[in-house]
Design a protein around this motif. Structure first.
Motif, PDB file in Angstrom:
ATOM      1  N   HIS A   6       0.837  -1.184   0.000  1.00 36.76           N
ATOM      2  CA  HIS A   6       0.000   0.000   0.000  1.00 36.76           C
ATOM      3  C   HIS A   6       0.883   1.248   0.000  1.00 36.76           C
ATOM      4  O   HIS A   6       1.074   1.876   1.036  1.00 36.76           O
ATOM      5  CB  HIS A   6      -0.922   0.003   1.221  1.00 36.76           C
ATOM      6  N   PRO A   7       1.395   1.617  -1.167  1.00 41.99           N
ATOM      7  CA  PRO A   7       2.262   2.803  -1.207  1.00 41.99           C
ATOM      8  C   PRO A   7       1.500   4.090  -0.881  1.00 41.99           C
ATOM      9  O   PRO A   7       2.074   5.032  -0.356  1.00 41.99           O
ATOM     10  CB  PRO A   7       2.793   2.824  -2.628  1.00 41.99           C
ATOM     11  N   GLU A   8       0.189   4.112  -1.167  1.00 48.18           N
ATOM     12  CA  GLU A   8      -0.591   5.308  -0.860  1.00 48.18           C
ATOM     13  C   GLU A   8      -0.600   5.583   0.639  1.00 48.18           C
ATOM     14  O   GLU A   8      -0.448   6.717   1.079  1.00 48.18           O
ATOM     15  CB  GLU A   8      -2.029   5.168  -1.368  1.00 48.18           C
ATOM     16  N   ARG A   9      -0.771   4.543   1.416  1.00 51.52           N
ATOM     17  CA  ARG A   9      -0.791   4.699   2.871  1.00 51.52           C
ATOM     18  C   ARG A   9       0.578   5.088   3.402  1.00 51.52           C
ATOM     19  O   ARG A   9       0.687   5.906   4.316  1.00 51.52           O
ATOM     20  CB  ARG A   9      -1.257   3.416   3.539  1.00 51.52           C
ATOM     21  N   ALA A  10       1.617   4.528   2.832  1.00 53.38           N
ATOM     22  CA  ALA A  10       2.971   4.840   3.291  1.00 53.38           C
ATOM     23  C   ALA A  10       3.299   6.317   3.028  1.00 53.38           C
ATOM     24  O   ALA A  10       3.873   6.988   3.882  1.00 53.38           O
ATOM     25  CB  ALA A  10       3.987   3.943   2.591  1.00 53.38           C
ATOM     26  N   ILE A  11       2.909   6.808   1.866  1.00 57.65           N
ATOM     27  CA  ILE A  11       3.163   8.210   1.544  1.00 57.65           C
ATOM     28  C   ILE A  11       2.355   9.117   2.459  1.00 57.65           C
ATOM     29  O   ILE A  11       2.853  10.132   2.945  1.00 57.65           O
ATOM     30  CB  ILE A  11       2.843   8.480   0.059  1.00 57.65           C
ATOM     31  N   LEU A  12       1.111   8.754   2.722  1.00 58.02           N
ATOM     32  CA  LEU A  12       0.273   9.551   3.613  1.00 58.02           C
ATOM     33  C   LEU A  12       0.849   9.583   5.034  1.00 58.02           C
ATOM     34  O   LEU A  12       0.880  10.641   5.672  1.00 58.02           O
ATOM     35  CB  LEU A  12      -1.149   9.003   3.626  1.00 58.02           C
ATOM     36  N   ILE A  13       1.333   8.460   5.516  1.00 60.15           N
ATOM     37  CA  ILE A  13       1.961   8.417   6.843  1.00 60.15           C
ATOM     38  C   ILE A  13       3.212   9.279   6.867  1.00 60.15           C
ATOM     39  O   ILE A  13       3.483   9.986   7.846  1.00 60.15           O
ATOM     40  CB  ILE A  13       2.279   6.961   7.238  1.00 60.15           C
ATOM     41  N   TYR A  14       3.966   9.277   5.787  1.00 61.66           N
ATOM     42  CA  TYR A  14       5.159  10.115   5.692  1.00 61.66           C
ATOM     43  C   TYR A  14       4.789  11.598   5.768  1.00 61.66           C
ATOM     44  O   TYR A  14       5.409  12.363   6.501  1.00 61.66           O
ATOM     45  CB  TYR A  14       5.891   9.803   4.385  1.00 61.66           C
ATOM     46  N   PHE A  15       3.760  11.992   5.014  1.00 63.51           N
ATOM     47  CA  PHE A  15       3.311  13.386   5.051  1.00 63.51           C
ATOM     48  C   PHE A  15       2.818  13.777   6.443  1.00 63.51           C
ATOM     49  O   PHE A  15       3.125  14.860   6.941  1.00 63.51           O
ATOM     50  CB  PHE A  15       2.202  13.632   4.033  1.00 63.51           C
ATOM     51  N   ILE A  16       2.057  12.912   7.074  1.00 64.53           N
ATOM     52  CA  ILE A  16       1.538  13.200   8.419  1.00 64.53           C
ATOM     53  C   ILE A  16       2.688  13.347   9.403  1.00 64.53           C
ATOM     54  O   ILE A  16       2.681  14.243  10.253  1.00 64.53           O
ATOM     55  CB  ILE A  16       0.544  12.113   8.857  1.00 64.53           C
ATOM     56  N   VAL A  51      -4.147  13.337  -7.017  1.00 60.52           N
ATOM     57  CA  VAL A  51      -3.549  12.288  -7.858  1.00 60.52           C
ATOM     58  C   VAL A  51      -4.133  10.923  -7.519  1.00 60.52           C
ATOM     59  O   VAL A  51      -4.490  10.151  -8.411  1.00 60.52           O
ATOM     60  CB  VAL A  51      -2.007  12.290  -7.698  1.00 60.52           C
ATOM     61  N   VAL A  52      -4.270  10.618  -6.237  1.00 64.80           N
ATOM     62  CA  VAL A  52      -4.825   9.331  -5.818  1.00 64.80           C
ATOM     63  C   VAL A  52      -6.268   9.209  -6.288  1.00 64.80           C
ATOM     64  O   VAL A  52      -6.695   8.145  -6.754  1.00 64.80           O
ATOM     65  CB  VAL A  52      -4.716   9.163  -4.283  1.00 64.80           C
ATOM     66  N   ARG A  53      -7.020  10.294  -6.201  1.00 61.28           N
ATOM     67  CA  ARG A  53      -8.417  10.268  -6.645  1.00 61.28           C
ATOM     68  C   ARG A  53      -8.521  10.005  -8.145  1.00 61.28           C
ATOM     69  O   ARG A  53      -9.377   9.243  -8.606  1.00 61.28           O
ATOM     70  CB  ARG A  53      -9.089  11.586  -6.292  1.00 61.28           C
TER      71      ARG A  53
END
Length: 57
Positions: A6-16, A51-53
């Motif tokens: 789940h790269p989307e979740r990993a990137i979101l966690i990085y941003f947070i 982008v994800v959307r």
């Protein structure tokens, strides 16, 4: 067993994590660089959601 990445979740966690780090740093002392970095991060997160959307459509 199948592994899902789940790269989307990993990137979101990085941003947070980056946003939390900047906010904690701003609690000590607010500088113009912190404000600029926070605005840039928020813009990047908004662009990421767009982008994800688009990828899900």
């Amino acid at each position: 067993m199948e592994e899902h990445k789940h790269p989307e979740r990993a990137i979101l966690i990085y941003f947070i994590t980056l946003i939390v780090f900047v906010i904690f740093n701003m609690l000590k002392e607010v500088t113009i660089l912190d404000i600029i970095f926070l605005i840039a991060l928020l813009c990047a997160v908004c662009k990421y959601f767009m982008v994800v959307r688009e990828m899900r459509k």
